[in-house]
Write a protein that holds these residues in place. Structure first.
Motif, PDB file in Angstrom:
ATOM      1  N   VAL A   1       0.853  -1.187   0.000  1.00 43.72           N
ATOM      2  CA  VAL A   1       0.000   0.000   0.000  1.00 43.72           C
ATOM      3  C   VAL A   1       0.885   1.231   0.000  1.00 43.72           C
ATOM      4  CG1 VAL A   1      -1.972   1.120   1.083  1.00 43.72           C
ATOM      5  CG2 VAL A   1      -1.585  -1.311   1.468  1.00 43.72           C
ATOM      6  N   GLN A   2       0.545   2.197  -0.840  1.00 43.34           N
ATOM      7  CA  GLN A   2       1.323   3.431  -0.884  1.00 43.34           C
ATOM      8  C   GLN A   2       0.433   4.580  -1.334  1.00 43.34           C
ATOM      9  OE1 GLN A   2       4.720   3.314  -3.511  1.00 43.34           O
ATOM     10  NE2 GLN A   2       5.571   5.230  -2.725  1.00 43.34           N
ATOM     11  N   ALA A   3       0.613   5.724  -0.702  1.00 42.88           N
ATOM     12  CA  ALA A   3      -0.101   6.935  -1.103  1.00 42.88           C
ATOM     13  C   ALA A   3       0.834   7.841  -1.888  1.00 42.88           C
ATOM     14  CB  ALA A   3      -0.633   7.672   0.121  1.00 42.88           C
ATOM     15  N   LEU A   4       0.358   8.339  -3.008  1.00 41.68           N
ATOM     16  CA  LEU A   4       1.111   9.273  -3.836  1.00 41.68           C
ATOM     17  C   LEU A   4       0.319  10.564  -3.973  1.00 41.68           C
ATOM     18  CD1 LEU A   4       2.264   6.880  -6.722  1.00 41.68           C
ATOM     19  CD2 LEU A   4       3.532   7.517  -4.661  1.00 41.68           C
ATOM     20  N   SER A   5       1.028  11.630  -4.233  1.00 47.37           N
ATOM     21  CA  SER A   5       0.361  12.929  -4.313  1.00 47.37           C
ATOM     22  C   SER A   5      -0.546  13.029  -5.535  1.00 47.37           C
ATOM     23  CB  SER A   5       1.394  14.057  -4.337  1.00 47.37           C
ATOM     24  OG  SER A   5       2.291  13.898  -5.426  1.00 47.37           O
ATOM     25  N   GLN A   6      -0.308  12.193  -6.556  1.00 49.98           N
ATOM     26  CA  GLN A   6      -1.105  12.218  -7.777  1.00 49.98           C
ATOM     27  C   GLN A   6      -1.410  10.792  -8.221  1.00 49.98           C
ATOM     28  OE1 GLN A   6       0.209  15.643 -10.618  1.00 49.98           O
ATOM     29  NE2 GLN A   6       2.096  14.775  -9.815  1.00 49.98           N
ATOM     30  N   ARG A   7      -2.273  10.693  -9.255  1.00 47.40           N
ATOM     31  CA  ARG A   7      -2.557   9.385  -9.840  1.00 47.40           C
ATOM     32  C   ARG A   7      -2.505   9.504 -11.370  1.00 47.40           C
ATOM     33  NH1 ARG A   7      -7.206  10.060 -12.274  1.00 47.40           N
ATOM     34  NH2 ARG A   7      -6.889   8.010 -13.198  1.00 47.40           N
TER      35      ARG A   7
ATOM     36  N   SER B   1     -11.482  -1.476   1.213  1.00 47.52           N
ATOM     37  CA  SER B   1     -12.564  -1.295   2.178  1.00 47.52           C
ATOM     38  C   SER B   1     -12.093  -1.637   3.585  1.00 47.52           C
ATOM     39  CB  SER B   1     -13.765  -2.162   1.781  1.00 47.52           C
ATOM     40  OG  SER B   1     -14.806  -2.043   2.727  1.00 47.52           O
ATOM     41  N   ALA B   2     -11.361  -2.759   3.723  1.00 49.86           N
ATOM     42  CA  ALA B   2     -10.829  -3.148   5.031  1.00 49.86           C
ATOM     43  C   ALA B   2      -9.820  -2.122   5.523  1.00 49.86           C
ATOM     44  CB  ALA B   2     -10.199  -4.532   4.944  1.00 49.86           C
ATOM     45  N   LEU B   3      -8.953  -1.659   4.631  1.00 50.81           N
ATOM     46  CA  LEU B   3      -7.957  -0.647   4.985  1.00 50.81           C
ATOM     47  C   LEU B   3      -8.630   0.622   5.487  1.00 50.81           C
ATOM     48  CD1 LEU B   3      -5.072   0.641   4.880  1.00 50.81           C
ATOM     49  CD2 LEU B   3      -5.562   1.178   2.483  1.00 50.81           C
ATOM     50  N   THR B   4      -9.683   1.047   4.818  1.00 58.17           N
ATOM     51  CA  THR B   4     -10.385   2.268   5.203  1.00 58.17           C
ATOM     52  C   THR B   4     -10.963   2.142   6.609  1.00 58.17           C
ATOM     53  OG1 THR B   4     -10.923   2.757   2.892  1.00 58.17           O
ATOM     54  CG2 THR B   4     -12.262   3.831   4.578  1.00 58.17           C
ATOM     55  N   ARG B   5     -11.547   0.990   6.913  1.00 57.54           N
ATOM     56  CA  ARG B   5     -12.133   0.784   8.239  1.00 57.54           C
ATOM     57  C   ARG B   5     -11.071   0.696   9.325  1.00 57.54           C
ATOM     58  NH1 ARG B   5     -14.749  -3.253   5.471  1.00 57.54           N
ATOM     59  NH2 ARG B   5     -13.628  -4.826   6.696  1.00 57.54           N
TER      60      ARG B   5
ATOM     61  N   GLU C   1       1.312   5.311   8.405  1.00 51.54           N
ATOM     62  CA  GLU C   1       0.164   4.530   8.868  1.00 51.54           C
ATOM     63  C   GLU C   1      -0.135   3.382   7.905  1.00 51.54           C
ATOM     64  OE1 GLU C   1      -1.575   4.976  11.748  1.00 51.54           O
ATOM     65  OE2 GLU C   1      -0.105   6.488  12.285  1.00 51.54           O
ATOM     66  N   LEU C   2      -0.069   3.653   6.612  1.00 51.47           N
ATOM     67  CA  LEU C   2      -0.337   2.617   5.622  1.00 51.47           C
ATOM     68  C   LEU C   2       0.698   1.501   5.695  1.00 51.47           C
ATOM     69  CD1 LEU C   2      -1.296   4.805   2.514  1.00 51.47           C
ATOM     70  CD2 LEU C   2      -2.850   3.570   4.045  1.00 51.47           C
ATOM     71  N   THR C   3       1.953   1.870   5.882  1.00 50.26           N
ATOM     72  CA  THR C   3       3.010   0.865   5.988  1.00 50.26           C
ATOM     73  C   THR C   3       2.817  -0.013   7.220  1.00 50.26           C
ATOM     74  OG1 THR C   3       4.583   2.282   4.808  1.00 50.26           O
ATOM     75  CG2 THR C   3       5.508   0.514   6.168  1.00 50.26           C
ATOM     76  N   ALA C   4       2.404   0.595   8.319  1.00 52.28           N
ATOM     77  CA  ALA C   4       2.153  -0.182   9.532  1.00 52.28           C
ATOM     78  C   ALA C   4       1.023  -1.182   9.308  1.00 52.28           C
ATOM     79  CB  ALA C   4       1.817   0.755  10.696  1.00 52.28           C
ATOM     80  N   TRP C   5      -0.043  -0.740   8.644  1.00 55.76           N
ATOM     81  CA  TRP C   5      -1.163  -1.655   8.328  1.00 55.76           C
ATOM     82  C   TRP C   5      -0.687  -2.762   7.391  1.00 55.76           C
ATOM     83  CZ3 TRP C   5      -3.612  -3.195   3.846  1.00 55.76           C
ATOM     84  CH2 TRP C   5      -4.842  -3.845   3.993  1.00 55.76           C
ATOM     85  N   GLN C   6       0.064  -2.381   6.378  1.00 56.36           N
ATOM     86  CA  GLN C   6       0.583  -3.352   5.407  1.00 56.36           C
ATOM     87  C   GLN C   6       1.442  -4.408   6.091  1.00 56.36           C
ATOM     88  OE1 GLN C   6       2.905  -1.854   1.869  1.00 56.36           O
ATOM     89  NE2 GLN C   6       4.574  -2.818   2.994  1.00 56.36           N
TER      90      GLN C   6
ATOM     91  N   THR D   1      -0.634  -6.741   8.348  1.00 63.29           N
ATOM     92  CA  THR D   1      -1.464  -7.645   7.550  1.00 63.29           C
ATOM     93  C   THR D   1      -0.621  -8.710   6.870  1.00 63.29           C
ATOM     94  OG1 THR D   1      -2.945  -5.775   7.139  1.00 63.29           O
ATOM     95  CG2 THR D   1      -3.293  -7.738   5.819  1.00 63.29           C
ATOM     96  N   ASN D   2       0.551  -8.324   6.359  1.00 62.26           N
ATOM     97  CA  ASN D   2       1.427  -9.299   5.716  1.00 62.26           C
ATOM     98  C   ASN D   2       1.999 -10.294   6.716  1.00 62.26           C
ATOM     99  OD1 ASN D   2       1.006  -8.223   3.198  1.00 62.26           O
ATOM    100  ND2 ASN D   2       2.901  -7.039   3.162  1.00 62.26           N
ATOM    101  N   THR D   3       2.224  -9.854   7.936  1.00 62.95           N
ATOM    102  CA  THR D   3       2.708 -10.767   8.968  1.00 62.95           C
ATOM    103  C   THR D   3       1.679 -11.857   9.252  1.00 62.95           C
ATOM    104  OG1 THR D   3       4.077  -9.068   9.996  1.00 62.95           O
ATOM    105  CG2 THR D   3       3.476 -10.945  11.375  1.00 62.95           C
TER     106      THR D   3
END
Length: 206
Positions: free
Chosen positions: A71-77, A151-155, A171-176, A179-181
């Motif tokens: 999971v990664q957030a970028l400033s644009q798409r 959807s799961a990530l958002t919740r 935060e996204l990296t921590a969730w990733q 979840t991968n663990t």
């Protein structure tokens, strides 16, 4: 629809992993006034007023049978952003795979042309040769397992205001990583037979 369902029915093949991707816009928000912390008998209180801090796009990549996510957030798409994500998928995430079977929606940036816009033709062609692309049908985004993961990530991760792209990615990296663990796999149950029975109204009439 049946094309994607047939992909999900394939047995696990590390040489040709099935990966689903999706993306969603996300608005970075800050508090107009500091929230009141929780205290005995009372939850945290926050003002409904907020400050807009810009927007970004969250990319989710998931291999359902292995229980892997990125999971990664970028400033644009833009096309360039998507192409960069594909290069990371093939060069970093799956450098030894013969090809990656990619399931995604038919967004205008999700095309081989984006690779040629981002890279020299030789590199774009080499990347394209290692992709087997399957698009979900129009109005059929529910077939994309990555959308379920979003959807799961958002919740689980995005249920509060986040005002900074770097904080969001932390935060996204921590969730990733969590979840991968767990290596939580996705056991897809809806089959082609189910589609022909339950969704027969979508099929052409003779």
């Amino acid at each position: 629809m049946e094309d994607v369902l047939a992909i999900y029915a394939r047995p696990y093949d590390p040489a040709r992993p099935v990966v689903c991707m999706d993306e969603k816009p996300y608005q970075l928000l800050d508090h107009a006034r500091a929230p009141l912390p929780a205290r005995p008998g009372h939850d945290t209180c926050q003002d409904s007023e907020y400050i807009r801090c810009g927007t970004c796009s969250i990319f989710v990549w998931v291999e359902p049978l292995r229980g892997w996510r990125r999971v990664q957030a970028l400033s644009q798409r833009t096309r360039i952003d998507w192409a960069g994500q594909i290069k990371q998928l093939l060069s970093v995430d799956y450098p030894d795979a013969e090809a990656v079977v990619l399931v995604m929606d038919n967004l205008n940036t999700h095309t081989i042309a984006s690779l040629y816009e981002a890279f020299e033709p030789e590199e774009a062609f080499a990347l394209a040769q290692r992709l087997e692309i399957h698009h979900t049908p129009k109005h059929g985004s529910w077939l994309n397992i990555a959308e379920i993961e979003l959807s799961a990530l958002t919740r689980q991760c995005l249920d509060r205001r986040i005002n900074d792209l770097d904080i969001l990615n932390t935060e996204l990296t921590a969730w990733q990583n969590a979840t991968n663990t767990d290596q939580r796999q996705v056991n897809w149950q809806f089959t082609t037979h189910d589609a022909r029975t339950k969704l027969r109204h979508l099929y052409p009439k003779n």
